[in-house]
Design a protein around this motif. Structure first.
Motif, PDB file in Angstrom:
ATOM      1  N   UNK A 124      61.752  61.926  39.458  1.00 52.89           N
ATOM      2  CA  UNK A 124      60.379  61.944  39.951  1.00 52.89           C
ATOM      3  C   UNK A 124      59.644  60.797  39.268  1.00 52.89           C
ATOM      4  N   UNK A 125      59.078  59.915  40.089  1.00 56.33           N
ATOM      5  CA  UNK A 125      58.354  58.758  39.578  1.00 56.33           C
ATOM      6  C   UNK A 125      56.865  59.112  39.543  1.00 56.33           C
ATOM      7  N   UNK A 126      56.221  58.792  38.440  1.00 53.38           N
ATOM      8  CA  UNK A 126      54.801  59.125  38.309  1.00 53.38           C
ATOM      9  C   UNK A 126      54.038  57.958  37.691  1.00 53.38           C
ATOM     10  N   UNK A 127      52.802  57.803  38.137  1.00 53.83           N
ATOM     11  CA  UNK A 127      51.818  56.942  37.491  1.00 53.83           C
ATOM     12  C   UNK A 127      50.653  57.866  37.181  1.00 53.83           C
ATOM     13  N   UNK A 128      50.434  58.157  35.923  1.00 50.97           N
ATOM     14  CA  UNK A 128      49.384  59.116  35.574  1.00 50.97           C
ATOM     15  C   UNK A 128      48.016  58.544  35.936  1.00 50.97           C
ATOM     16  N   UNK A 129      47.105  59.407  36.386  1.00 53.41           N
ATOM     17  CA  UNK A 129      45.759  58.927  36.717  1.00 53.41           C
ATOM     18  C   UNK A 129      45.121  58.143  35.573  1.00 53.41           C
ATOM     19  N   UNK A 130      45.401  58.528  34.344  1.00 52.43           N
ATOM     20  CA  UNK A 130      44.861  57.816  33.196  1.00 52.43           C
ATOM     21  C   UNK A 130      45.349  56.369  33.150  1.00 52.43           C
ATOM     22  N   UNK A 131      46.630  56.159  33.497  1.00 55.03           N
ATOM     23  CA  UNK A 131      47.211  54.814  33.491  1.00 55.03           C
ATOM     24  C   UNK A 131      46.587  53.910  34.557  1.00 55.03           C
ATOM     25  N   UNK A 132      46.039  54.516  35.622  1.00 55.06           N
ATOM     26  CA  UNK A 132      45.404  53.718  36.672  1.00 55.06           C
ATOM     27  C   UNK A 132      44.211  52.936  36.136  1.00 55.06           C
ATOM     28  N   UNK A 133      43.641  53.388  35.029  1.00 51.83           N
ATOM     29  CA  UNK A 133      42.535  52.649  34.410  1.00 51.83           C
ATOM     30  C   UNK A 133      42.972  51.280  33.904  1.00 51.83           C
ATOM     31  N   UNK A 134      44.280  51.064  33.744  1.00 51.93           N
ATOM     32  CA  UNK A 134      44.799  49.782  33.261  1.00 51.93           C
ATOM     33  C   UNK A 134      44.997  48.757  34.378  1.00 51.93           C
ATOM     34  N   UNK A 135      44.795  49.163  35.625  1.00 57.65           N
ATOM     35  CA  UNK A 135      44.967  48.256  36.762  1.00 57.65           C
ATOM     36  C   UNK A 135      43.842  47.215  36.754  1.00 57.65           C
ATOM     37  N   UNK A 136      44.220  45.951  36.947  1.00 64.94           N
ATOM     38  CA  UNK A 136      43.249  44.859  37.019  1.00 64.94           C
ATOM     39  C   UNK A 136      43.049  44.481  38.482  1.00 64.94           C
ATOM     40  N   UNK A 137      41.800  44.510  38.929  1.00 66.43           N
ATOM     41  CA  UNK A 137      41.472  44.169  40.311  1.00 66.43           C
ATOM     42  C   UNK A 137      40.417  43.068  40.279  1.00 66.43           C
ATOM     43  N   UNK A 138      40.697  41.959  40.941  1.00 67.84           N
ATOM     44  CA  UNK A 138      39.699  40.905  41.084  1.00 67.84           C
ATOM     45  C   UNK A 138      38.778  41.316  42.230  1.00 67.84           C
ATOM     46  N   UNK A 139      37.523  41.588  41.909  1.00 71.74           N
ATOM     47  CA  UNK A 139      36.590  42.091  42.913  1.00 71.74           C
ATOM     48  C   UNK A 139      35.567  41.030  43.305  1.00 71.74           C
ATOM     49  N   UNK A 140      35.637  40.581  44.549  1.00 70.21           N
ATOM     50  CA  UNK A 140      34.572  39.697  45.033  1.00 70.21           C
ATOM     51  C   UNK A 140      33.307  40.523  45.278  1.00 70.21           C
ATOM     52  N   UNK A 141      32.168  39.873  45.505  1.00 71.24           N
ATOM     53  CA  UNK A 141      30.945  40.616  45.832  1.00 71.24           C
ATOM     54  C   UNK A 141      31.167  41.493  47.075  1.00 71.24           C
ATOM     55  N   UNK A 142      30.365  42.547  47.193  1.00 71.21           N
ATOM     56  CA  UNK A 142      30.494  43.502  48.315  1.00 71.21           C
ATOM     57  C   UNK A 142      30.468  42.789  49.664  1.00 71.21           C
ATOM     58  N   UNK A 143      29.614  41.787  49.832  1.00 69.85           N
ATOM     59  CA  UNK A 143      29.541  41.068  51.116  1.00 69.85           C
ATOM     60  C   UNK A 143      30.889  40.440  51.452  1.00 69.85           C
ATOM     61  N   UNK A 144      31.540  39.866  50.455  1.00 64.85           N
ATOM     62  CA  UNK A 144      32.868  39.270  50.676  1.00 64.85           C
ATOM     63  C   UNK A 144      33.913  40.346  50.932  1.00 64.85           C
ATOM     64  N   UNK A 145      33.812  41.462  50.212  1.00 63.41           N
ATOM     65  CA  UNK A 145      34.733  42.581  50.466  1.00 63.41           C
ATOM     66  C   UNK A 145      34.610  43.030  51.925  1.00 63.41           C
ATOM     67  N   UNK A 146      33.368  43.152  52.408  1.00 62.13           N
ATOM     68  CA  UNK A 146      33.138  43.588  53.797  1.00 62.13           C
ATOM     69  C   UNK A 146      33.766  42.613  54.787  1.00 62.13           C
ATOM     70  N   UNK A 147      33.603  41.309  54.526  1.00 62.89           N
ATOM     71  CA  UNK A 147      34.163  40.284  55.413  1.00 62.89           C
ATOM     72  C   UNK A 147      35.691  40.331  55.392  1.00 62.89           C
ATOM     73  N   UNK A 148      36.273  40.482  54.218  1.00 69.78           N
ATOM     74  CA  UNK A 148      37.736  40.561  54.092  1.00 69.78           C
ATOM     75  C   UNK A 148      38.264  41.785  54.829  1.00 69.78           C
ATOM     76  N   UNK A 149      37.567  42.916  54.706  1.00 63.52           N
ATOM     77  CA  UNK A 149      37.977  44.142  55.401  1.00 63.52           C
ATOM     78  C   UNK A 149      37.927  43.944  56.908  1.00 63.52           C
ATOM     79  N   UNK A 150      36.890  43.277  57.425  1.00 60.64           N
ATOM     80  CA  UNK A 150      36.812  43.019  58.870  1.00 60.64           C
ATOM     81  C   UNK A 150      38.028  42.233  59.351  1.00 60.64           C
ATOM     82  N   UNK A 151      38.411  41.205  58.592  1.00 67.79           N
ATOM     83  CA  UNK A 151      39.570  40.379  58.965  1.00 67.79           C
ATOM     84  C   UNK A 151      40.849  41.208  58.903  1.00 67.79           C
ATOM     85  N   UNK A 152      41.037  41.952  57.813  1.00 65.98           N
ATOM     86  CA  UNK A 152      42.252  42.769  57.675  1.00 65.98           C
ATOM     87  C   UNK A 152      42.314  43.862  58.728  1.00 65.98           C
TER      88      UNK A 152
END
Length: 192
Positions: A124-152
């Motif tokens: 059984x493979x697990x990623x504990x919810x606590x470990x998810x705090x170690x994930x690095x996400x490059x976050x553009x501004x919300x407006x850019x996120x919205x535009x990227x989501x529209x394209x995707x």
């Protein structure tokens, strides 16, 4: 930190009822839910719901237990109007970003390379919810996120939605056919 991550609840498949309050079981994450969902497949009664962990509109629901590394951390952005109960073996990610942007990210190869470093177990493979705090996400501004989501979303529809993708493909092939037909039929009269 952009998110608050909590563990899912403890209801089981035996708690499903014909009609009641909406819920998502972690096992459904691998077989039914994709980037986002606004309806559930299953329901539980009010007593079980009251004891459950709940996801709100915009939360990410992520299965943190799986039989393989590929499926662990399968997730969906909950975009339905109602709060839903979420079973165990999940993480509920509460955040203030574009939910679909995060869900698309959690389906990306960049996230995959991070999750394999956090995954543990053999059968059984697990990623504990606590470990998810170690994930690095490059976050553009919300407006850019919205535009990227529209394209995707458009690409996703073309690739996965027969009613959108197939007509677009047919139209592209029709134009290609007309182009080559006209090229082939525009020859000069053959000299004798």
């Amino acid at each position: 930190m952009i998110a608050d991550i909590t563990r899912g609840g403890n209801f089981q498949k035996k708690d499903f009822v014909e009609s009641g309050l909406p819920c998502i079981h972690y096992g459904q994450m691998y077989t039914h839910f994709g980037i986002y969902a606004d309806q559930t497949l299953t329901f539980i009664n009010a007593d079980v719901f009251a004891k459950s962990k709940v996801a709100k509109t915009g939360d990410i629901i992520m299965a943190v237990t799986s039989e393989n590394v590929e499926d662990v951390c399968s997730c969906t952005a909950w975009l339905g109007d109602d709060d839903i109960a979420v079973s165990g073996h999940t993480a509920i990610i509460h955040h203030n970003q574009n939910a679909k942007f995060l869900s698309y990210y959690f389906h990306s190869s960049h996230f995959y390379t991070q999750k394999i470093k956090l995954a543990h177990g053999t059968k059984v493979i697990e990623v504990t919810p606590n470990k998810l705090n170690d994930i690095v996400i490059m976050l553009p501004p919300i407006e850019d996120q919205n535009r990227i989501v529209e394209i995707l979303d458009r690409f996703d529809a073309l690739c996965n939605d027969l009613s959108a993708g197939l007509p677009a493909e047919i139209e592209a092939r029709q134009k290609q056919y007309e182009y080559y037909r006209d090229k082939l039929l525009s020859f000069q009269e053959i000299q004798k």
